[in-house]
Design an enzyme around this catalytic site. Structure first.
Site, PDB file in Angstrom:
ATOM      1  N   SER A 252      44.333  42.734  46.794  1.00 41.89           N
ATOM      2  CA  SER A 252      44.553  44.187  46.236  1.00 41.89           C
ATOM      3  C   SER A 252      43.631  44.887  46.993  1.00 41.89           C
ATOM      4  O   SER A 252      42.045  44.316  47.571  1.00 41.89           O
ATOM      5  CB  SER A 252      43.927  43.988  45.153  1.00 41.89           C
ATOM      6  OG  SER A 252      43.600  45.416  43.882  1.00 41.89           O
TER       7      SER A 252
ATOM      8  N   TYR B 186      37.454  42.631  38.738  1.00 43.06           N
ATOM      9  CA  TYR B 186      38.899  42.574  38.884  1.00 43.06           C
ATOM     10  C   TYR B 186      38.342  42.503  40.517  1.00 43.06           C
ATOM     11  O   TYR B 186      39.081  41.805  41.176  1.00 43.06           O
ATOM     12  CB  TYR B 186      39.802  43.845  38.214  1.00 43.06           C
ATOM     13  CG  TYR B 186      40.844  43.594  39.244  1.00 43.06           C
ATOM     14  CD1 TYR B 186      41.841  42.857  39.022  1.00 43.06           C
ATOM     15  CD2 TYR B 186      40.562  44.500  40.104  1.00 43.06           C
ATOM     16  CE1 TYR B 186      43.206  42.894  39.805  1.00 43.06           C
ATOM     17  CE2 TYR B 186      41.929  45.001  40.606  1.00 43.06           C
ATOM     18  CZ  TYR B 186      43.358  43.759  40.514  1.00 43.06           C
ATOM     19  OH  TYR B 186      44.518  44.025  41.508  1.00 43.06           O
TER      20      TYR B 186
END
Length: 262
Positions: free
Chosen positions: A160, A173
């Site tokens: 990501s 995250y």
């Protein structure tokens, strides 16, 4: 065929072109994983699609049937929970028994329930670690011996943009995705040259990831953040590019994000 009962006798045809690969994709029931599976089938690869939501996988197989007929590729759904080591091992073993080999393992499954740390959503933190980190390690543990035995293979990790930056609500995250990046880079450095390793870091992409956000402030911020999202196929094209390179070319890392995301 039931999703958790692979055909044990089917093998790839001796007439398959050398660039037709057997590709395993985790988290293939929606979003980026679905996009990757869809594109690779259309490009003529044999895709083994894994996820917990087997109904979604069967629907994906139906939607890609026409493309598979035209390209010579195929899509085979298998039930998979990446947080369970035995499930991932069975996923890889089922694909190998069906096709006789595994060429690419795409570690895509991930969750993103963003929140501020002071929200203390510890169960959601644990879930991110279980899926985004342990799930990745389970995939490596299952596929690496197969690749070593074959003398070839390709890992693709879907990380990501969060692996490269931290913003409020993204601490856990981003940590999980930085871990994914670091683990994959370590795998690249440790692996024999016959095994290729790629990290793809998407920016804002249309997917269900944001649907898991329960923190109201994080959910509101994400609605604004996702205003300029790109389609999952943008990430799928990057994966297709990486796996279609000649064996002596290793695409190590790609960042793909909307032009408006800065």
């Amino acid at each position: 065929m039931q999703p958790n009962q692979p055909n044990q006798t089917s093998q790839t045809s001796q007439n398959d072109p050398v660039d037709r690969k057997v590709v395993l994709v985790t988290g293939a029931s929606s979003g980026i994983g679905e996009g990757i599976a869809t594109r690779l089938v259309a490009e003529g690869h044999h895709v083994v699609a894994g996820a917990r939501r087997t109904g979604h996988l069967r629907a994906l197989a139906d939607r890609t049937a026409g493309a598979a007929t035209r390209s010579g590729g195929s899509l085979h759904p298998l039930e998979l929970d990446v947080t369970e080591r035995a499930s991932v091992a069975a996923f890889v073993d089922g694909a190998r028994r069906r096709f006789g080999r595994v060429d690419v393992f795409v570690n895509n499954a991930g969750v993103m329930p963003l929140s501020r740390l002071d929200s203390l959503l510890v169960d959601e933190w644990d879930r991110m670690i279980d899926v985004n980190v342990r799930g990745l390690l389970h995939g490596i543990a299952a596929a690496l011996p197969v690749f070593a035995d074959q003398g070839s293979g390709h890992f693709v990790t879907i990380a990501s943009i969060g692996a490269h930056q931290v913003v409020p609500t993204s601490a856990v995250y981003s940590a999980s995705k930085y871990a994914a990046w670091a683990i994959t880079e370590g795998l690249r450095q440790e692996s024999d040259p016959s095994i290729r390793v790629t990290t793809v870091s998407p920016g804002v992409v249309d997917s269900e990831l944001a649907d898991s956000i329960t923190d109201p402030g994080a959910a509101a911020a994400m609605r604004t953040y996702r205003a300029n999202a790109i389609a999952p196929d943008a990430i799928a094209r990057a994966v297709g590019f990486a796996i279609d390179q000649p064996a002596d070319v290793d695409v190590n890392e790609v960042i793909v994000r909307p032009t408006r995301q800065r």
